[in-house]
Design a protein around this motif. Sequence first.
Motif, PDB file in Angstrom:
ATOM      1  N   VAL A 214       0.866  -1.167   0.000  1.00 52.93           N
ATOM      2  CA  VAL A 214       0.000   0.000   0.000  1.00 52.93           C
ATOM      3  C   VAL A 214       0.910   1.226   0.000  1.00 52.93           C
ATOM      4  CG1 VAL A 214      -1.779   1.263   1.269  1.00 52.93           C
ATOM      5  CG2 VAL A 214      -1.782  -1.228   1.256  1.00 52.93           C
ATOM      6  N   THR A 215       0.673   2.124  -0.940  1.00 54.19           N
ATOM      7  CA  THR A 215       1.558   3.277  -1.059  1.00 54.19           C
ATOM      8  C   THR A 215       0.955   4.547  -0.471  1.00 54.19           C
ATOM      9  OG1 THR A 215       0.696   3.659  -3.281  1.00 54.19           O
ATOM     10  CG2 THR A 215       2.736   2.412  -3.104  1.00 54.19           C
ATOM     11  N   ARG A 216      -0.379   4.594  -0.380  1.00 54.79           N
ATOM     12  CA  ARG A 216      -1.002   5.812   0.109  1.00 54.79           C
ATOM     13  C   ARG A 216      -2.324   5.468   0.786  1.00 54.79           C
ATOM     14  NH1 ARG A 216      -3.443  10.116  -3.496  1.00 54.79           N
ATOM     15  NH2 ARG A 216      -3.650  11.937  -2.171  1.00 54.79           N
ATOM     16  N   VAL A 217      -2.541   6.088   1.925  1.00 47.44           N
ATOM     17  CA  VAL A 217      -3.773   5.878   2.682  1.00 47.44           C
ATOM     18  C   VAL A 217      -4.361   7.251   2.986  1.00 47.44           C
ATOM     19  CG1 VAL A 217      -4.738   5.035   4.869  1.00 47.44           C
ATOM     20  CG2 VAL A 217      -2.868   3.767   3.763  1.00 47.44           C
ATOM     21  N   VAL A 218      -5.610   7.444   2.623  1.00 49.03           N
ATOM     22  CA  VAL A 218      -6.276   8.716   2.925  1.00 49.03           C
ATOM     23  C   VAL A 218      -7.470   8.427   3.830  1.00 49.03           C
ATOM     24  CG1 VAL A 218      -7.331  10.807   1.995  1.00 49.03           C
ATOM     25  CG2 VAL A 218      -5.597   9.595   0.655  1.00 49.03           C
ATOM     26  N   MET A 219      -7.516   9.114   4.945  1.00 49.06           N
ATOM     27  CA  MET A 219      -8.655   8.971   5.843  1.00 49.06           C
ATOM     28  C   MET A 219      -9.429  10.269   5.905  1.00 49.06           C
ATOM     29  SD  MET A 219      -7.628   6.578   9.088  1.00 49.06           S
ATOM     30  CE  MET A 219      -9.324   6.213   9.527  1.00 49.06           C
ATOM     31  N   ARG A 220     -10.741  10.123   6.027  1.00 49.56           N
ATOM     32  CA  ARG A 220     -11.641  11.275   6.102  1.00 49.56           C
ATOM     33  C   ARG A 220     -12.034  11.424   7.571  1.00 49.56           C
ATOM     34  NH1 ARG A 220     -15.733   9.670   2.269  1.00 49.56           N
ATOM     35  NH2 ARG A 220     -14.392  10.419   0.627  1.00 49.56           N
ATOM     36  N   ILE A 221     -11.669  12.578   8.132  1.00 47.08           N
ATOM     37  CA  ILE A 221     -11.903  12.783   9.559  1.00 47.08           C
ATOM     38  C   ILE A 221     -12.734  14.051   9.758  1.00 47.08           C
ATOM     39  CG2 ILE A 221     -10.816  13.105  11.823  1.00 47.08           C
ATOM     40  CD1 ILE A 221     -10.074  10.419  10.577  1.00 47.08           C
ATOM     41  N   GLY A 222     -13.885  13.914  10.358  1.00 47.84           N
ATOM     42  CA  GLY A 222     -14.743  15.057  10.615  1.00 47.84           C
ATOM     43  C   GLY A 222     -14.231  15.893  11.783  1.00 47.84           C
ATOM     44  N   ALA A 223     -14.552  17.180  11.729  1.00 48.59           N
ATOM     45  CA  ALA A 223     -14.077  18.117  12.742  1.00 48.59           C
ATOM     46  C   ALA A 223     -14.587  17.787  14.146  1.00 48.59           C
ATOM     47  CB  ALA A 223     -14.489  19.540  12.362  1.00 48.59           C
ATOM     48  N   ILE A 224     -15.732  17.122  14.229  1.00 48.30           N
ATOM     49  CA  ILE A 224     -16.259  16.783  15.551  1.00 48.30           C
ATOM     50  C   ILE A 224     -16.316  15.271  15.764  1.00 48.30           C
ATOM     51  CG2 ILE A 224     -17.563  18.910  15.981  1.00 48.30           C
ATOM     52  CD1 ILE A 224     -20.072  17.302  14.956  1.00 48.30           C
ATOM     53  N   SER A 225     -15.432  14.565  15.069  1.00 51.77           N
ATOM     54  CA  SER A 225     -15.390  13.107  15.230  1.00 51.77           C
ATOM     55  C   SER A 225     -14.738  12.725  16.561  1.00 51.77           C
ATOM     56  CB  SER A 225     -14.601  12.481  14.082  1.00 51.77           C
ATOM     57  OG  SER A 225     -13.263  12.958  14.104  1.00 51.77           O
ATOM     58  N   GLY A 226     -14.070  13.686  17.168  1.00 53.01           N
ATOM     59  CA  GLY A 226     -13.413  13.411  18.447  1.00 53.01           C
ATOM     60  C   GLY A 226     -12.028  12.806  18.283  1.00 53.01           C
ATOM     61  N   VAL A 227     -11.571  12.733  17.026  1.00 51.49           N
ATOM     62  CA  VAL A 227     -10.265  12.136  16.774  1.00 51.49           C
ATOM     63  C   VAL A 227      -9.179  13.210  16.845  1.00 51.49           C
ATOM     64  CG1 VAL A 227      -8.846  10.963  15.041  1.00 51.49           C
ATOM     65  CG2 VAL A 227     -11.246  10.353  15.322  1.00 51.49           C
ATOM     66  N   ASP A 228      -8.129  12.883  17.552  1.00 55.04           N
ATOM     67  CA  ASP A 228      -6.960  13.741  17.600  1.00 55.04           C
ATOM     68  C   ASP A 228      -6.094  13.365  16.398  1.00 55.04           C
ATOM     69  OD1 ASP A 228      -4.415  14.776  17.995  1.00 55.04           O
ATOM     70  OD2 ASP A 228      -4.558  14.628  20.168  1.00 55.04           O
ATOM     71  N   VAL A 229      -6.045  14.272  15.421  1.00 57.23           N
ATOM     72  CA  VAL A 229      -5.375  13.978  14.159  1.00 57.23           C
ATOM     73  C   VAL A 229      -3.880  13.706  14.355  1.00 57.23           C
ATOM     74  CG1 VAL A 229      -4.698  15.060  11.961  1.00 57.23           C
ATOM     75  CG2 VAL A 229      -7.078  15.156  12.714  1.00 57.23           C
ATOM     76  N   ASP A 230      -3.251  14.433  15.256  1.00 55.12           N
ATOM     77  CA  ASP A 230      -1.825  14.193  15.525  1.00 55.12           C
ATOM     78  C   ASP A 230      -1.608  12.808  16.114  1.00 55.12           C
ATOM     79  OD1 ASP A 230      -1.043  16.651  14.566  1.00 55.12           O
ATOM     80  OD2 ASP A 230      -1.193  17.634  16.514  1.00 55.12           O
ATOM     81  N   ALA A 231      -2.509  12.427  17.016  1.00 59.60           N
ATOM     82  CA  ALA A 231      -2.411  11.101  17.628  1.00 59.60           C
ATOM     83  C   ALA A 231      -2.663  10.018  16.586  1.00 59.60           C
ATOM     84  CB  ALA A 231      -3.408  10.965  18.771  1.00 59.60           C
ATOM     85  N   LEU A 232      -3.534  10.321  15.638  1.00 58.57           N
ATOM     86  CA  LEU A 232      -3.835   9.366  14.577  1.00 58.57           C
ATOM     87  C   LEU A 232      -2.615   9.156  13.682  1.00 58.57           C
ATOM     88  CD1 LEU A 232      -6.297   7.720  13.608  1.00 58.57           C
ATOM     89  CD2 LEU A 232      -6.766   9.559  12.016  1.00 58.57           C
TER      90      LEU A 232
END
Length: 125
Positions: free
Chosen positions: A26-44
């Motif tokens: 796998v060369t590239r992975v794109v995830m869609r993350i909503g602003a209120i999904s509660g996910v910490d993008v840096d931690a992800l």
Amino acid sequence: MHEVGIVESALEVIRREAHAHAATHVTRVVMRIGAISGVDVDALRFGFEACTPGSIAEGAEFEIESIPARAHCQDCATDFTVESGFIFQCPRCGAFSGDVRSGKELELSRLEFSTDSAPSSEHVR
Ligand SMILES: [Zn+2]
């Protein structure tokens, strides 16, 4: 929310998709993350870096597509973007709305594979 768990379940899907496409890597992975999904993008991102070595996605480019939070006001039928936090107040009439239309996304949006033959890509959704 536990970002490493998110990465692990994403990797499950990635493995399955890669297998289905006879991909060797796998060369590239794109995830869609909503602003209120509660996910910490840096931690992800950190979780992705931590979980992928030795997996089929080792060294893959990891991208995050941010989806703004949008809600719909039933009082005046306006769709509006929620600028900050979790306050869904219509900018037009001032009513509060719980009718959230986007911003909770937490999903794989795109994967790119390489096989022994030619690179290919696929839209997951
Ligand atoms: Zn309104």
